[in-house]
Structure formats: C-alpha cells, structure tokens
Write a protein that holds these residues in place. Structure first.
Motif, mmCIF file in Angstrom:
data_model
loop_
_atom_site.group_PDB
_atom_site.id
_atom_site.type_symbol
_atom_site.label_atom_id
_atom_site.label_comp_id
_atom_site.label_asym_id
_atom_site.label_seq_id
_atom_site.Cartn_x
_atom_site.Cartn_y
_atom_site.Cartn_z
ATOM 1 N N THR A 57 -0.222 1.526 9.896
ATOM 2 C CA THR A 57 1.186 1.708 10.276
ATOM 3 C C THR A 57 1.826 0.400 10.731
ATOM 4 O O THR A 57 3.051 0.305 10.830
ATOM 5 N N SER A 58 1.015 -0.607 11.023
ATOM 6 C CA SER A 58 1.564 -1.884 11.469
ATOM 7 C C SER A 58 1.839 -2.843 10.309
ATOM 8 O O SER A 58 2.395 -3.918 10.515
ATOM 9 N N SER A 59 1.451 -2.448 9.092
ATOM 10 C CA SER A 59 1.665 -3.334 7.941
ATOM 11 C C SER A 59 3.104 -3.221 7.428
ATOM 12 O O SER A 59 3.843 -2.307 7.794
ATOM 13 N N ALA A 60 3.472 -4.153 6.559
ATOM 14 C CA ALA A 60 4.851 -4.213 6.052
ATOM 15 C C ALA A 60 5.168 -3.003 5.176
ATOM 16 O O ALA A 60 4.309 -2.502 4.448
ATOM 17 N N SER A 61 6.416 -2.546 5.251
ATOM 18 C CA SER A 61 6.869 -1.434 4.419
ATOM 19 C C SER A 61 7.384 -1.970 3.079
ATOM 20 O O SER A 61 8.214 -2.873 3.040
ATOM 21 N N LEU A 62 6.883 -1.401 2.002
ATOM 22 C CA LEU A 62 7.314 -1.793 0.659
ATOM 23 C C LEU A 62 8.532 -0.993 0.208
ATOM 24 O O LEU A 62 9.226 -1.389 -0.736
ATOM 25 N N GLY A 63 8.756 0.159 0.837
ATOM 26 C CA GLY A 63 9.855 1.031 0.435
ATOM 27 C C GLY A 63 9.551 2.461 0.834
ATOM 28 O O GLY A 63 8.616 2.725 1.601
ATOM 29 N N LYS A 64 10.323 3.400 0.309
ATOM 30 C CA LYS A 64 10.152 4.808 0.663
ATOM 31 C C LYS A 64 10.154 5.669 -0.598
ATOM 32 O O LYS A 64 10.780 5.324 -1.602
ATOM 33 N N LEU A 65 9.469 6.821 -0.500
ATOM 34 C CA LEU A 65 9.426 7.793 -1.598
ATOM 35 C C LEU A 65 10.104 9.078 -1.158
ATOM 36 O O LEU A 65 9.970 9.497 -0.009
ATOM 37 N N ASN A 66 10.816 9.710 -2.088
ATOM 38 C CA ASN A 66 11.433 10.993 -1.802
ATOM 39 C C ASN A 66 10.430 12.120 -1.992
ATOM 40 O O ASN A 66 9.392 11.961 -2.630
ATOM 41 N N LYS A 67 10.781 13.269 -1.443
ATOM 42 C CA LYS A 67 9.939 14.452 -1.558
ATOM 43 C C LYS A 67 9.797 14.882 -3.021
ATOM 44 O O LYS A 67 10.711 14.727 -3.821
ATOM 45 N N ASN A 68 8.601 15.429 -3.343
ATOM 46 C CA ASN A 68 8.278 15.926 -4.690
ATOM 47 C C ASN A 68 8.208 14.817 -5.740
ATOM 48 O O ASN A 68 8.368 15.071 -6.935
ATOM 49 N N THR A 69 7.951 13.567 -5.299
ATOM 50 C CA THR A 69 7.753 12.464 -6.239
ATOM 51 C C THR A 69 6.294 12.442 -6.698
ATOM 52 O O THR A 69 5.382 12.508 -5.872
ATOM 53 N N SER A 70 6.079 12.374 -8.022
ATOM 54 C CA SER A 70 4.714 12.315 -8.561
ATOM 55 C C SER A 70 4.159 10.900 -8.402
ATOM 56 O O SER A 70 4.866 9.905 -8.627
ATOM 57 N N VAL A 71 2.899 10.807 -7.994
ATOM 58 C CA VAL A 71 2.262 9.505 -7.795
ATOM 59 C C VAL A 71 0.853 9.514 -8.386
ATOM 60 O O VAL A 71 0.227 10.566 -8.517
ATOM 61 N N ASN A 72 0.375 8.334 -8.763
ATOM 62 C CA ASN A 72 -1.010 8.152 -9.173
ATOM 63 C C ASN A 72 -1.818 7.683 -7.969
ATOM 64 O O ASN A 72 -1.433 6.725 -7.295
ATOM 65 N N ILE A 73 -2.911 8.372 -7.703
ATOM 66 C CA ILE A 73 -3.742 8.049 -6.543
ATOM 67 C C ILE A 73 -5.023 7.365 -7.036
ATOM 68 O O ILE A 73 -5.781 7.937 -7.823
ATOM 69 N N TYR A 74 -5.266 6.140 -6.553
ATOM 70 C CA TYR A 74 -6.427 5.377 -7.003
ATOM 71 C C TYR A 74 -7.632 5.568 -6.100
ATOM 72 O O TYR A 74 -8.758 5.636 -6.562
ATOM 73 N N ARG A 75 -7.396 5.616 -4.818
ATOM 74 C CA ARG A 75 -8.500 5.848 -3.904
ATOM 75 C C ARG A 75 -7.948 6.249 -2.545
ATOM 76 O O ARG A 75 -6.762 6.048 -2.255
ATOM 77 N N VAL A 76 -8.830 6.806 -1.704
ATOM 78 C CA VAL A 76 -8.470 7.211 -0.349
ATOM 79 C C VAL A 76 -9.375 6.466 0.619
ATOM 80 O O VAL A 76 -10.591 6.402 0.426
#
Length: 589
Positions: free
Chosen positions: A204-223
């Motif tokens: 949470t302390s790292s830089a923000s790249l931007g924001k995503l809206n609700k119901n946006t599809s994303v590709n997940i590479y790892r957790v």
C-alpha cells in the motif's frame, strides 16, 4: 511623522491580535479541540439560559479557548466565540482531531449468503444477502456489527463474516526468481469494486499506477502475500487479491451450481440479458420466488426462468442454497434444541397459526425440545406425545438459530427520544472488577452498542457522555430534561464484598418510572443467562431528580470473578443490548 507611523503600526498589531490570537497567527495550534458527536447548540454564555448563536453538526471540530465548570468556550469563526456543554462533545488534542472521521475502507464477505440487515442486530429485518468473496464499502462499525454499502444495497452485517484486508505499510521484497516466470496469463478475473488502486509493488506504500473500475476483466499472473499481479495499460501492476474475483473453469462452475437454487429477497428485481448492470432489462422477478441457478459471473447470477428462458440478476438480492440444503435447512438448525417459555400463560397451538386451536398453556421457565420450524413458529413435542406450535418471538432457543422477533418491532421505537447514560467516566472509574475491568469502560461499550441498535430503528439517541469524560450527575439529568426524553436509561455494573452475588437489577424512584423498569426487567430476565433480580426502588440521583421516565440498570456484578468474564464477552454485550432494545419496544408499544 515617525510617531504617527509607529502608532499606526501598533494599532494594526492590536487589531490583528484581536482577530487572530497569537498561537494561531504564528501557526501554533497544538492545544485541545472539541469534536461534536451529535448536533450541538452553541450558546452566547456558559449556561442554558444564554441564547443559541450557532448549531454544530456531528463530526465538526473547534479549538478550545476556555473552560468554566461544565461549559467549554470555543472559537466558531473569525473573532467569534461561543460556549458548548462538555457532556455533549469530546475533547481531542490537535493531532487526534483529524482522526475522528466516519469509518471508511473496504472489506470482503467471508461467509456464504451473509444476511444484510436494517440495523446492527438479529432483531432487524433482512434486506438482502451477500455471497462469499463480495467486496463492500464500510460506512460504520461497532465491535459486533459493520454497516456496509454496495451498489444499491446498504445495511449491517455481522463482523464475524467480514474480512478487513490488512494494510501493510512495508513493501514486500521482490523475488527475482518469480520475476523470471512466464508472461503467459495463469488466470482471469473481474474487479469487484470501483476505483481499485493498481500499484507498482505489492504494498500500500508503493506508487499508484492508476485505478480500475468495477467489473473490469484482468489477467492474473501470480498471487503474492494477498496481492495479485495483473496487466495494466501494457505494464505489470499489483492489486489487493481480495478485490478480484477469479473466474472459474466452466466445468468447475457447473459442479458448483448444479442443483442450486436461489430465493429472491427484493421486490421487482430486474432480470437482464447479459451479466452487466448496463445490459438490457428483459423482465423482473419478485420477492420470495425461487429459481434454479445456472452460473455466476462477477456480481451477477444467471437464473432459469420459465421454459427455456434465462437471465441475469444482481447476486446480492439472492439467498442461494444447494440442492441438499433446500427445504430442510431450518429443520436441521433447530431439531433437538431446547426451547424455553418466557411468559406465563403462553399459548401452544395445534398449527403454526395464531387462529388455530389452543392445545394448552405453558408458564415461564418451562422447557421443550424443538422438533422443527415452520415460518416463525417452532414445533415442539409435549409429554403426551402430541405436537404443538409456539410463536418464535415469545420463547428463547438454545443453539445457533437466530432469535425470532415479532415483525415490525422497530415501529414502536421510531422517532422516540432516548437518552442513554453510560455510568461514571473520566476521573470517576466506577467499580473495578476482580480481573481489573473498569466499570466506566464497560458502560461506554454497552451504551454504544445499544445506541447503534436504537438509531437503526429510527430513534433519536443522545449519550450523556462520549468517550472517557467526567460528567456531573446534575448535567446527566439536564440532558434528559433538555431533550424531553421519552426514556432515560442509566447503565451500570454492580459490586459487593460477597464475590458470589450475581445478577441484573433494574431500579426506579418515582411511580411514573415503575412501568419502564418492570418492562426492561422482564425483557432482561427472559433473555439473559445471569440471574434476574427484578425491578425495585432505588434512591439514585439520575432517576430521583429526573422528571422524565427513567431507570437505572445494574447489568451484573464485576465483583464476581466468574460473572466478570461473562459480562465482558462480546456475546453478553450483544444479548444484553438486544434485551434492552426489545424491552423498550415493548414499553412503547
């Protein structure tokens, strides 16, 4: 000329210092402030006889200039001051004041089909349900209940079924071996909330790249450590894993929903062509109708309509259950549980209907074994072997089932003015338990839980003190009189040299207070496991000098080491505040 210039400069300094006191002129503002916890009148002088010059809204903060007895002088504008009663506000240092805000943040539902209620307690009506993994915005919370909001639904859920993501300020160290993993997507998912932060690192302390809206599809590479790495505008970014719903394989989805049904909890729920709130409406379904579940996508569920028709509805207005659970969930929950009658002359009937034949009458304290449940009625076995039915709202039941409440109990509390007086406070700690429990802290805890329940029912609730502040007894009574309280409830915990003594005692002083004390004593006695010492006369200032209907309740003995453990438990605090809530509703009925 020099004399005139010096005189002019001095005049300017005097005017400046009068408008802006020295500590503020030079940026020093580290003294105490008051923070309003309700709407508060500001008066011209230190007393109720002075005219009102301003009204302060809940949550506002003002610097303290002076104190006179029970009154605090504050700055309310440029060159303007006023006085407020100290029992209606909280004191905070300058650094603390900024922290007094409404609860905010987000959480994730951890239980399946968690009920959302109109208020913080099982006494309140269900307005919908939320499925496991649903992300919600947090509005308010107390120790047992949290008020949440999501799209068109708002209400209270049990804190047992809501996970608050841990906010770690420390960046998670990179693993160079993991960075070399394949760029191919492992899974896909959908964002569950609006304005979801995408960060450069899993922290949470790292830089923000931007924001995503609700119901946006994303590709997940790892957790990694509760963070998910995703694609974001051509680069890799990180989002909190709890705010992403990972899409399941179709085969798994079919297995999870096969045979499942869902009951509609909203009236006139729109059915849409696609799994999107912006999709075309193709029809509607009504409350309590049941449909087969075909699949779930994000926060939308596809249900089977008549014939070959199907459509999508919002998931949080459905109560889902598997095929095995359908039709027998309630029976499994109550069978074999002990039911206790709480009123003398309780009628047992031949059918689960208030107009059916009377089988017999039972008295307070009699117990029966539950054999099932139909609507709001329990079926029980009598000694003769016959089956009888008893209304769920006039008995208590052991085990996990929720206590059934008579519908519409909130209506008796709506618009009532109730003053809650948490005993002691500040330099007056009250009694101290064998285990070190301070009475002043426990009464505050009880008062805040009770306040939340009453406010949710539409009552106007005033606390005689907020936080750890000392308020003189006359000032507490004055609060009752100023607000023309319909009921004044003073909360205390008892103590005696005999460490075996236990139980709850409800006191009145005037005859016009007797009915309230008796009603609350009955409600407490029928609900709580500790002994009920009933209602009785008590010569206490806050009820003796009170011209309104008032009672003082000793909610148990902190001098009893066994009872102290019970009194400080979450379960006891929830039950005792529900009992007072129900007792007040019965009194106003």
């Amino acid at each position: 000329m020099k004399k005139k210039s010096g005189l002019f400069s001095l005049t300017l300094m005097l005017i400046f210092s009068a408008i802006f006191p020295i500590n503020h002129a030079f940026g020093k503002d580290e003294g105490e402030n008051i923070v309003t916890t309700q709407v508060v009148n500001v008066r011209e002088g230190a007393g109720l006889s002075f005219p009102i010059v301003k009204k302060l809204e809940k949550g506002e903060s003002y610097p303290i200039l002076n104190e006179d007895g029970d009154w605090i002088e504050i700055r309310i504008g440029v060159g303007k001051t006023g006085w407020v009663a100290n029992w209606l506000v909280e004191k905070q240092t300058g650094s603390e004041t900024n922290q007094i805000k409404k609860e905010s943040g987000q959480g994730v539902i951890t239980g399946s089909s968690v009920r959302v209620r109109t208020g913080p307690g099982t006494t309140f009506q269900t307005v919908g349900s939320l499925s496991k993994g649903t992300a919600v915005d947090i509005i308010e919370k107390n120790e047992n209940w949290i008020k949440v909001e999501m799209a068109d639904i708002e209400g209270w859920v049990s804190s047992d079924y809501l996970k608050l993501p841990a906010a770690s300020g420390n960046a998670v160290k990179k693993d160079s071996t993991k960075e070399k993993e394949t760029n191919q997507s492992v899974k896909t998912g959908v964002t569950l909330v609006d304005r979801l932060n995408v960060r450069s690192e899993p922290s949470t302390s790292s830089a923000s790249l931007g924001k995503l809206n609700k119901n946006t599809s994303v590709n997940i590479y790892r957790v990694e450590n509760e963070w998910a790495e995703i694609d974001f505008q051509g680069v890799r970014g990180w989002v909190a894993e709890s705010y992403i719903q990972v899409n399941e394989d179709k085969a798994d989805m079919k297995n999870n929903t096969a045979g499942a049904t869902a009951r509609v909890t909203a009236t006139g729920l729109n059915v849409r062509k696609e799994a999107s709130l912006s999709s075309k409406v193709i029809g509607s379904v009504n409350k309590d109708e049941t449909y087969a579940v075909l699949q779930t996508k994000g926060n939308m569920t596809q249900i089977k309509l008549s014939g070959s028709k199907k459509g999508w509805v919002v998931s949080w207005y459905l109560e889902k259950e598997s095929a095995e659970e359908t039709g027998k969930e309630k029976k499994v929950d109550v069978k074999g549980n002990k039911i206790t009658i709480i009123h003398d002359g309780t009628i047992l009937r031949s059918e689960p209907d208030g107009n059916s034949e009377i089988v017999k009458q039972a008295n307070a304290g009699e117990t029966f074994s539950a054999s099932g449940m139909e609507g709001d009625w329990y079926s029980i076995k009598l000694k003769s072997g016959k089956t009888a039915y008893v209304a769920g709202w006039i008995v208590t039941i052991e085990g996990n089932p929720e206590q059934i409440q008579r519908p519409g109990v909130e209506k008796y509390l709506k618009d009532k003015t109730i003053v809650i007086d948490p005993g002691h406070g500040g330099r007056d700690s009250g009694t101290i338990g064998v285990g070190g429990t301070l009475e002043k802290n426990l009464t505050t805890r009880t008062a805040e839980l009770l306040r939340d329940k009453l406010q949710a029912a539409g009552a106007k609730v005033i606390l005689t003190r907020s936080g750890n502040t000392y308020v003189p007894l006359p000032s507490r009574v004055s609060t009752s009189h100023i607000h023309n309280a319909d009921a004044f409830i003073s909360l205390h915990y008892d103590s005696t040299k005999d460490q075996i003594t236990s139980g709850i005692t409800t006191y009145y002083y005037h005859d016009y207070q007797r009915a309230l004390a008796a009603t609350l004593a009955n409600s407490l006695g029928s609900t709580m496991q500790v002994p009920n010492r009933g209602s009785r006369y008590g010569n206490f200032h806050v009820i003796r000098e009170n011209k309104r209907v008032a009672t003082l309740i000793e909610l148990g003995y902190l001098s009893n080491p066994v009872e102290e453990l019970t009194l400080t438990s979450n379960e006891y605090q929830e039950k005792v505040t529900s009992a007072i809530y129900n007792g007040l509703a019965r009194y106003f009925k």
